[in-house]
Design a protein around this motif. Structure first.
Motif, PDB file in Angstrom:
ATOM      1  N   TYR A  11       0.919  -1.303   0.145  1.00  0.00           N
ATOM      2  CA  TYR A  11       0.029  -0.120  -0.145  1.00  0.00           C
ATOM      3  C   TYR A  11       0.993   1.257  -0.285  1.00  0.00           C
ATOM      4  O   TYR A  11       0.511   2.361  -0.394  1.00  0.00           O
ATOM      5  CB  TYR A  11      -0.924  -0.003   1.295  1.00  0.00           C
ATOM      6  CG  TYR A  11      -1.957  -1.096   1.411  1.00  0.00           C
ATOM      7  CD1 TYR A  11      -3.094  -0.834   0.639  1.00  0.00           C
ATOM      8  CD2 TYR A  11      -1.729  -2.342   1.856  1.00  0.00           C
ATOM      9  CE1 TYR A  11      -4.180  -1.727   0.651  1.00  0.00           C
ATOM     10  CE2 TYR A  11      -2.564  -3.262   1.629  1.00  0.00           C
ATOM     11  CZ  TYR A  11      -3.834  -3.137   1.099  1.00  0.00           C
ATOM     12  OH  TYR A  11      -4.673  -4.130   1.035  1.00  0.00           O
ATOM     13  N   LYS A  12       2.124   1.247   0.536  1.00  0.00           N
ATOM     14  CA  LYS A  12       2.978   2.258   0.589  1.00  0.00           C
ATOM     15  C   LYS A  12       3.527   2.444  -0.569  1.00  0.00           C
ATOM     16  O   LYS A  12       3.896   3.961  -0.951  1.00  0.00           O
ATOM     17  CB  LYS A  12       4.004   2.144   1.637  1.00  0.00           C
ATOM     18  CG  LYS A  12       3.365   2.261   3.078  1.00  0.00           C
ATOM     19  CD  LYS A  12       4.666   2.005   4.096  1.00  0.00           C
ATOM     20  CE  LYS A  12       4.278   1.603   5.520  1.00  0.00           C
ATOM     21  NZ  LYS A  12       5.327   1.418   6.395  1.00  0.00           N
ATOM     22  N   THR A  13       3.832   1.402  -1.542  1.00  0.00           N
ATOM     23  CA  THR A  13       4.717   1.780  -2.554  1.00  0.00           C
ATOM     24  C   THR A  13       3.875   1.519  -4.025  1.00  0.00           C
ATOM     25  O   THR A  13       4.577   1.698  -5.050  1.00  0.00           O
ATOM     26  CB  THR A  13       5.827   0.713  -2.675  1.00  0.00           C
ATOM     27  OG1 THR A  13       5.388  -0.687  -2.583  1.00  0.00           O
ATOM     28  CG2 THR A  13       6.762   0.814  -1.491  1.00  0.00           C
ATOM     29  N   ARG A  43       3.830   6.777   2.166  1.00  0.00           N
ATOM     30  CA  ARG A  43       3.507   7.408   0.911  1.00  0.00           C
ATOM     31  C   ARG A  43       4.295   8.940   0.873  1.00  0.00           C
ATOM     32  O   ARG A  43       4.854   9.179  -0.238  1.00  0.00           O
ATOM     33  CB  ARG A  43       2.208   7.306   0.397  1.00  0.00           C
ATOM     34  CG  ARG A  43       1.639   6.049   0.220  1.00  0.00           C
ATOM     35  CD  ARG A  43       0.255   5.980  -0.412  1.00  0.00           C
ATOM     36  NE  ARG A  43       0.428   5.983  -1.789  1.00  0.00           N
ATOM     37  CZ  ARG A  43       0.830   5.307  -2.827  1.00  0.00           C
ATOM     38  NH1 ARG A  43       1.187   4.138  -2.640  1.00  0.00           N
ATOM     39  NH2 ARG A  43       0.805   5.871  -3.900  1.00  0.00           N
ATOM     40  N   TYR A  44       3.901   9.573   1.905  1.00  0.00           N
ATOM     41  CA  TYR A  44       4.421  10.828   2.108  1.00  0.00           C
ATOM     42  C   TYR A  44       6.034  11.167   1.970  1.00  0.00           C
ATOM     43  O   TYR A  44       6.537  11.669   1.129  1.00  0.00           O
ATOM     44  CB  TYR A  44       4.187  11.345   3.583  1.00  0.00           C
ATOM     45  CG  TYR A  44       4.361  12.779   3.926  1.00  0.00           C
ATOM     46  CD1 TYR A  44       3.889  14.119   3.382  1.00  0.00           C
ATOM     47  CD2 TYR A  44       5.609  12.912   4.698  1.00  0.00           C
ATOM     48  CE1 TYR A  44       4.683  15.166   3.694  1.00  0.00           C
ATOM     49  CE2 TYR A  44       5.940  14.080   4.973  1.00  0.00           C
ATOM     50  CZ  TYR A  44       5.536  15.265   4.703  1.00  0.00           C
ATOM     51  OH  TYR A  44       6.229  16.369   5.168  1.00  0.00           O
ATOM     52  N   MET A  46       5.053   9.275  -3.007  1.00  0.00           N
ATOM     53  CA  MET A  46       4.129   8.349  -3.861  1.00  0.00           C
ATOM     54  C   MET A  46       2.742   9.130  -4.009  1.00  0.00           C
ATOM     55  O   MET A  46       2.151   9.482  -3.014  1.00  0.00           O
ATOM     56  CB  MET A  46       4.147   6.940  -3.377  1.00  0.00           C
ATOM     57  CG  MET A  46       5.320   6.354  -3.205  1.00  0.00           C
ATOM     58  SD  MET A  46       6.200   6.278  -4.775  1.00  0.00           S
ATOM     59  CE  MET A  46       5.085   5.088  -5.860  1.00  0.00           C
ATOM     60  N   THR A  55      -1.197   9.916  -4.252  1.00  0.00           N
ATOM     61  CA  THR A  55      -2.176   9.257  -3.460  1.00  0.00           C
ATOM     62  C   THR A  55      -3.334  10.238  -3.753  1.00  0.00           C
ATOM     63  O   THR A  55      -3.264  11.411  -3.985  1.00  0.00           O
ATOM     64  CB  THR A  55      -1.839   9.526  -2.000  1.00  0.00           C
ATOM     65  OG1 THR A  55      -0.621   8.793  -1.711  1.00  0.00           O
ATOM     66  CG2 THR A  55      -2.900   8.742  -1.207  1.00  0.00           C
TER      67      THR A  55
END
Length: 300
Positions: free
Chosen positions: A212-214, A243-244, A248, A250
């Motif tokens: 979910y982060k990448t 993500r911040y 990335m 969002t």
């Protein structure tokens, strides 16, 4: 006593190369200059000629060499990115199953979005976002301004927020970009379910959240609808913060303003709003705001 062989570099236009079957010179396509070939000379009649002539040093030839080099590097980078995307897509499929999008989300495109005076400006922004998405991804080889490479789409229910966010995700996925697009409630439920079955999948919690982060684009629809718990808000913060830090892109859709979201995402058991405030603060820094207005489509 036999003379020992020696090795030296020889050019096809050197006088001593005359009897060594030198390759004919190649002519530069730009300036007409002769281009000669180098070889490895071992003495006697033993010589190994290269398969190509030396490059020309004229301006046009050098420019063409630079163009071909840049093209080759770009192709290698594209192949590398495609391979990384395929690996990530496999991880997404293993952990959540494709993009996580339901059938209704998958049917939402820019072509079937109903334009009105109230939403046409927002639709144009979202279409440009999808068309120029590659420039919004972090590139380690370039200096970029990526502080606001996401979208925060807010407004009343039924005004097209989800449709536009899903249309972006669908266009990117058709182009081969891995994406995750789901409601905040579904996202948290998927994570819970995956945590429960992680041993069967052979993965740990860190790897689950890493997806979910990448993933290149994460769409969280209907933020603020999930009943706030400490686990829910800490999980969302973990993903948003990852993500911040990685710049990335969002996309968030919500019926609430930023201040109302903080209240909605504050656990009622503790009344501690610090994590909710940090989450929304990061999203405000990461995303450009789009406000949709007008009557609800669902009431037509």
């Amino acid at each position: 006593m036999k003379k020992e062989k020696f090795m030296q570099i020889i050019k096809s236009n050197d006088p001593e190369a005359k009897d060594l079957n030198p390759p004919a010179p190649e002519i530069c396509n730009y300036c007409g200059k002769a281009r000669y070939t180098e070889g490895l000379y071992f003495g006697g009649r033993d010589v190994i000629w290269m398969n190509f002539a030396e490059p020309c040093t004229c301006h046009e030839a050098v420019a063409e060499q630079e163009r071909l080099k840049a093209k080759r590097i770009a192709e290698e980078e594209a192949e590398k990115k495609a391979a990384e995307d395929r690996r990530l897509q496999e991880r997404i499929r293993k952990i959540i199953g494709n993009s996580g999008m339901g059938e209704r989300f998958l049917r939402r495109t820019f072509d079937n979005f109903e334009l009105t005076e109230d939403n046409k400006a927002a639709a144009a922004v979202c279409r440009r976002y999808a068309n120029n998405f590659e420039s919004l991804l972090p590139n380690k080889n370039e200096q970029q301004e990526l502080d606001r490479n996401g979208l925060f789409i807010s407004g009343p229910a039924g005004t097209g927020k989800t449709h536009l966010a899903a249309a972006i995700a669908n266009q990117l996925m058709r182009g081969g970009t891995p994406a995750i697009c789901m409601t905040m409630i579904d996202l948290l439920e998927r994570i819970k379910r995956t945590f429960s079955s992680r041993r069967l999948l052979g993965i740990d919690e860190g790897e689950i959240l890493s997806v979910y982060k990448t993933v290149p684009i994460l769409v969280i629809d209907d933020m603020g609808k999930e009943p706030p718990t400490e686990w829910a808000i800490s999980t969302i913060y973990n993903i948003v913060n990852g993500r911040y830090e990685g710049y990335m892109p969002t996309i968030i859709t919500t019926n609430y303003s930023d201040q109302a979201l903080i209240s909605r995402m504050t656990p009622q058991t503790t009344r501690d709003s610090i994590t909710a405030e940090a989450t929304i603060d990061r999203l405000m820094e990461m995303c450009k705001g789009i406000v949709l207005t007008g009557p609800s489509w669902r009431q037509k």
